[in-house]
Design a protein around this motif. Structure first.
Motif, PDB file in Angstrom:
ATOM      1  N   SER A  57      37.515  65.116  53.893  1.00  0.00           N
ATOM      2  CA  SER A  57      37.413  65.768  52.583  1.00  0.00           C
ATOM      3  C   SER A  57      36.375  65.090  51.709  1.00  0.00           C
ATOM      4  O   SER A  57      36.550  64.919  50.503  1.00  0.00           O
ATOM      5  CB  SER A  57      38.784  65.787  51.877  1.00  0.00           C
ATOM      6  OG  SER A  57      39.707  66.552  52.613  1.00  0.00           O
ATOM      7  N   ARG A  65      35.717  62.268  47.206  1.00  0.00           N
ATOM      8  CA  ARG A  65      36.802  62.925  47.962  1.00  0.00           C
ATOM      9  C   ARG A  65      37.263  64.142  47.155  1.00  0.00           C
ATOM     10  O   ARG A  65      37.513  64.063  45.958  1.00  0.00           O
ATOM     11  CB  ARG A  65      37.969  61.962  48.178  1.00  0.00           C
ATOM     12  CG  ARG A  65      39.063  62.517  49.097  1.00  0.00           C
ATOM     13  CD  ARG A  65      40.221  61.546  49.227  1.00  0.00           C
ATOM     14  NE  ARG A  65      40.981  61.420  47.981  1.00  0.00           N
ATOM     15  CZ  ARG A  65      40.880  60.414  47.141  1.00  0.00           C
ATOM     16  NH1 ARG A  65      40.060  59.404  47.401  1.00  0.00           N
ATOM     17  NH2 ARG A  65      41.607  60.373  46.034  1.00  0.00           N
ATOM     18  N   ASP A  96      39.934  67.473  47.858  1.00  0.00           N
ATOM     19  CA  ASP A  96      40.839  68.219  48.743  1.00  0.00           C
ATOM     20  C   ASP A  96      40.932  69.689  48.374  1.00  0.00           C
ATOM     21  O   ASP A  96      41.725  70.426  48.976  1.00  0.00           O
ATOM     22  CB  ASP A  96      42.242  67.603  48.690  1.00  0.00           C
ATOM     23  CG  ASP A  96      42.260  66.151  49.157  1.00  0.00           C
ATOM     24  OD1 ASP A  96      41.557  65.864  50.142  1.00  0.00           O
ATOM     25  OD2 ASP A  96      42.959  65.331  48.542  1.00  0.00           O
TER      26      ASP A  96
END
Length: 883
Positions: A379, A443, A445
């Protein structure tokens, strides 16, 4: 018995491999008389020829302009004045000192000078076709000398040190040489030591001296000492998605210049309140190291030079990434990016960097979006670009990010901006503009997949590799990249977007008897009733994969074997594609006697099996033999007891083991989905699984993998769907029982079996290929950039072919064939037989020719072999095998 050449090469030290002094005698064949003549000339003050930018002095010393000429000799050889005098006078040749250009020479000078001198090269060009023929008629040694001369001309032109005459000679010689003198294979690419018509793209390869024939190393120029980088030239048609960019590893260079980087960043400023753009200054004792890095002679023009401008090199450095990551964490930058909302998700600075250099007057870097870094498994995605300016200057403007203009930029200024912002750059007005470019990785998600991106990105990559010199393809590829990048950030392009306004571009390709139309994502194959041109979905899938990955057919890349023409067409439906195919009566006639792709059959393998030696066996002399010695047994039992009369081709134990070797090879060949024999392409359809609207190219069944052990993509059912012998799993190796009363107790018959050749069986680990069937043909979708799949290609994978040899190695040596295929682990290897070894496995019987005629009488000589059920001796003298 020799080990494989790659093993021998790696045992040589770097000093030996590229030491022109040690190569000189074997390459130039210098006689004592010539050496004495040269010594006499020097003593009289006649120094002979000397390379440009070098000077030979009367007292025997020399000078070299090292601002132009690279000297990468080892420390030991660099202190040898005689060696360097020999090199700059053309007496010795090598790649550690370059470029060396000989402006003045005559045919009375040494070959190593004359055949690379400007007068000789100029003469070849002036003679036109006659000069071209003269070059073709040169010996291999002289062609190598010419190649070194052309290599050095290009290296000088690369760094803008060549004058107009030298550049004209360079262009003319590239046309004359046409093909590499002797292409070396590196990472699946055929490379040349100098530019040619076919090999024009400059690449920098690390530790080349460990990857090619050691005798050819001196003809490749060394560009950097740490790491050891060499210049090679490759065919642009061999470019594919995995080798577009030449990424140079520079961590070893960093370590050699300090290693532990200390960097910091000043508090950021925001040039515009309305844009997510920050500036700051890079500080720290290691900042000056980046300027030194930017001065390395590694710059080349980018592939899409019409839109990028300037020069650049791409490098990988984990050390620099970690130092910048620490500097960002220790600064207040993250608190100011996106209002601080991304601070907790920042991961690292990308470890791949672009070092760009623009000179005044260079083409600008046109308005564009940066392609984001993306790793779905973790991710990870890049969201901000980081520019580090290593020179100061003024542009008009020097950088524009959206509507934010920066006219003056100071040295070590850092600019960070949101990758959703378009930006462009102009060269500085009065000096070089040098900067590093990388990005900040976060990162996330919550990323959403957009199905419109994959076709655009895949098409852009595919067209970039098709023809780096084609402006039409380059412009369309750039437009596709821009459109894909905008969709990453949910941005809609304006009405003038080239990717939207133009008709889509496709390529019509003809490979032998097969034709297809593609844009690198969609592949279309037309149905035909002609048996020579008709194909099944399995054939279409293999052709699509060979084309997209640009796999090798023997030594040539697939795209060089295709006739290609561009097509512009806007398709309202799939039905619009079929009229674009050439009619059957207009297809380019194929010179192949086979269809484009054939099914592998036993008849294709049979000619590869050798059942008799090239020359008849003659007893070996034994100078130590005594007349009173006991005579050797007949038939001979083994090479240990009967060295003089032992013929491996007639021995029953060797024949039995030879049959097992061929059983292994045959199983591997029929277990591979794709086999390349010479210039022909074969498939094993049992290894290409079609389920619904998906085509699975299975992994090699002979690897012994099954679904429960993670065989890879499409593995389920790969060994269970087909029970015929051609897809039978590879027999498991076992240790043979040792008979201490037998002659073969200390070694095995396999020591007499070596490798005769190799067959290409490329391993293609790729995702399922989607396909749709229509009345007129098939539409395949090849999406290799799906991030939930790991794509891997092993073009160099081969299956070795065994052969018996009478060149028996030293006692205890393991046969090269089993050593090559790495069956077993303790050096004693044997394949387990199926049944009684009498053909129950479907392999059938070897039919051996009558090689037992000769001394001793055929009847007596056949006694040993006649009892071997696997070694029936036939009456024919030609190779014959039934499988």
């Amino acid at each position: 018995m020799d080990q494989p050449s790659t093993k021998r090469k790696r045992q040589l030290s770097p000093d030996i491999q590229d030491n022109p002094l040690q190569k000189r005698d074997q390459w130039e064949e210098v006689s004592c008389a010539e050496t004495e003549k040269r010594t006499e000339q020097v003593s009289r003050g006649f120094l002979g020829p000397c390379a440009k930018w070098c000077t030979l002095l009367d007292d025997g010393t020399y000078t070299i302009d090292e601002t132009i000429i690279r000297n990468h000799l080892t420390l030991e050889t660099r202190n040898d004045p005689r060696l360097i005098r020999d090199i700059v006078s053309g007496y010795a040749m090598g790649g550690a000192i370059s470029p060396l250009i000989f402006e003045h020479a005559s045919d009375e000078d040494r070959e190593s000078v004359w055949y690379r001198s400007l007068p000789y090269l100029e003469g070849l060009i002036a003679d036109g076709d006659v000069g071209r023929e003269r070059f073709r008629d040169l010996s291999q040694k002289r062609k190598w000398i010419v190649a070194v001369g052309v290599r050095d001309l290009h290296l000088a032109a690369w760094k803008d040190h060549a004058d107009e005459r030298e550049e004209d000679i360079l262009h003319g010689m590239v046309e004359i040489i046409e093909q590499p003198i002797e292409a070396a294979s590196i990472d699946g690419m055929q490379v040349s030591c100098c530019p040619t018509v076919s090999h024009k793209v400059l690449r920098l390869i690390e530790d080349l001296d460990q990857k090619i024939d050691v005798q050819n190393v001196p003809f490749f120029a060394q560009i950097l000492e740490v790491p050891r980088l060499f210049a090679v030239y490759m065919d642009p048609l061999e470019l594919s998605y995995h080798n577009f960019e030449n990424i140079v590893p520079l961590d070893r260079w960093m370590e050699a210049h300090g290693g532990d980087l200390k960097l910091s960043l000043t508090p950021p400023k925001q040039p515009s309140f309305f844009h997510d753009v920050l500036t700051c200054t890079l500080n720290g004792q290691s900042a000056s190291l980046l300027k030194e890095l930017s001065s390395l002679d590694l710059y080349t023009k980018p592939l899409n030079k019409d839109t990028r401008g300037g020069q650049r090199f791409i490098f990988h450095s984990t050390l620099l990434s970690k130092a910048l990551t620490r500097a960002i964490h220790n600064s207040s930058i993250l608190a100011n990016l996106a209002g601080g909302s991304l601070a907790s998700t920042f991961e690292f600075v990308n470890y791949v960097f672009r070092c760009n250099r623009f000179s005044p007057g260079d083409t600008r870097f046109t308005n564009h979006l940066d392609t984001p870094y993306y790793d779905s498994q973790r991710s990870h995605v890049s969201k901000y670009t980081l520019l580090i300016y290593l020179s100061s200057g003024t542009g008009n403007p020097a950088l524009r990010v959206d509507t934010v203009d920066m006219h003056e930029i100071e040295e070590f200024t850092c600019v960070l901006f949101d990758q959703r912002l378009h930006h462009e750059g102009q060269p500085f007005l009065s000096r070089d503009k040098v900067f590093l470019r990388t990005e900040l990785i976060f990162r996330d998600d919550t990323l959403v997949h957009d199905s419109r991106i994959a076709p655009l990105f895949s098409t852009a990559c595919y067209l970039t590799g098709q023809d780096v010199f084609g402006e039409e393809l380059g412009r369309y590829a750039h437009a596709c990249f821009e459109r894909a990048n905008s969709l990453h950030w949910a941005l809609e392009q304006n009405a003038s977007d080239p990717a939207e306004a133009q008709e889509p571009l496709y390529l019509h390709k003809t490979f032998r008897n097969a034709q297809f139309i593609t844009n690198g994502y969609d592949y279309y194959f037309k149905r035909t009733t002609d048996p020579w041109t008709s194909m099944a979905p399995a054939d279409c899938a293999i052709l699509a994969v060979l084309d997209y990955l640009n796999c090798k057919i023997t030594t040539r890349s697939f795209r060089t074997l295709c006739e290609t023409k561009p097509l512009r067409a806007k398709l309202s439906s799939t039905a619009d594609i079929w009229p674009l195919f050439d009619p059957d009566d207009k297809q380019i006639p194929s010179t192949s006697s086979r269809p484009a792709i054939s099914r592998l059959t036993p008849a294709d393998i049979t000619p590869l099996i050798r059942t008799h030696p090239n020359e008849p066996f003659t007893p070996r002399p034994d100078p130590s033999a005594h007349p009173d010695d006991d005579p050797e047994s007949y038939p001979p039992c083994c090479p240990f007891h009967c060295w003089q009369t032992f013929d491996a081709w007639r021995d029953p134990d060797v024949r039995t083991d030879y049959r097992k070797c061929w059983k292994y090879t045959r199983t591997r060949l029929f277990g591979a989905p794709l086999v390349i024999l010479g210039h022909e392409v074969f498939i094993n359809e049992s290894q290409i699984l079609i389920q619904g609207d998906k085509i699975y190219i299975l992994r090699d069944a002979a690897l012994g993998l099954d679904a429960s052990r993670g065989a890879g993509f499409g593995s389920a059912g790969s060994n269970n769907q087909n029970k015929d012998d051609n897809s039978a799993p590879l027999p498991r190796p076992r240790l043979p029982s040792l008979n201490f009363a037998a002659c073969w107790a200390d070694c095995l018959p396999s020591i007499t079996i070596t490798v005769d050749g190799e067959v290409q069986t490329p391993e293609l680990l790729i995702p399922p290929i989607m396909f749709h069937e229509f009345e007129d043909g098939w539409h395949l979708v090849l999406d290799l950039f799906r991030n939930d799949w790991m794509v891997a290609v092993d073009e160099d994978k081969v299956v070795p072919l065994p052969v018996i040899t009478n060149d028996i190695p030293e006692e205890g040596y393991v046969g090269e064939f089993w050593d090559r295929v790495e069956v077993g682990s303790d050096g004693v290897r044997e394949m387990e037989e199926d049944g009684d070894g009498d053909g129950d496995d479907g392999w059938g019987d070897f039919v051996w020719p009558d090689i037992d005629e000769g001394e001793g009488g055929s009847e007596e000589g056949s006694g040993g072999a006649g009892s071997d059920s696997d070694s029936d001796v036939g009456a024919s003298s030609v190779s014959s095998v039934t499988i």
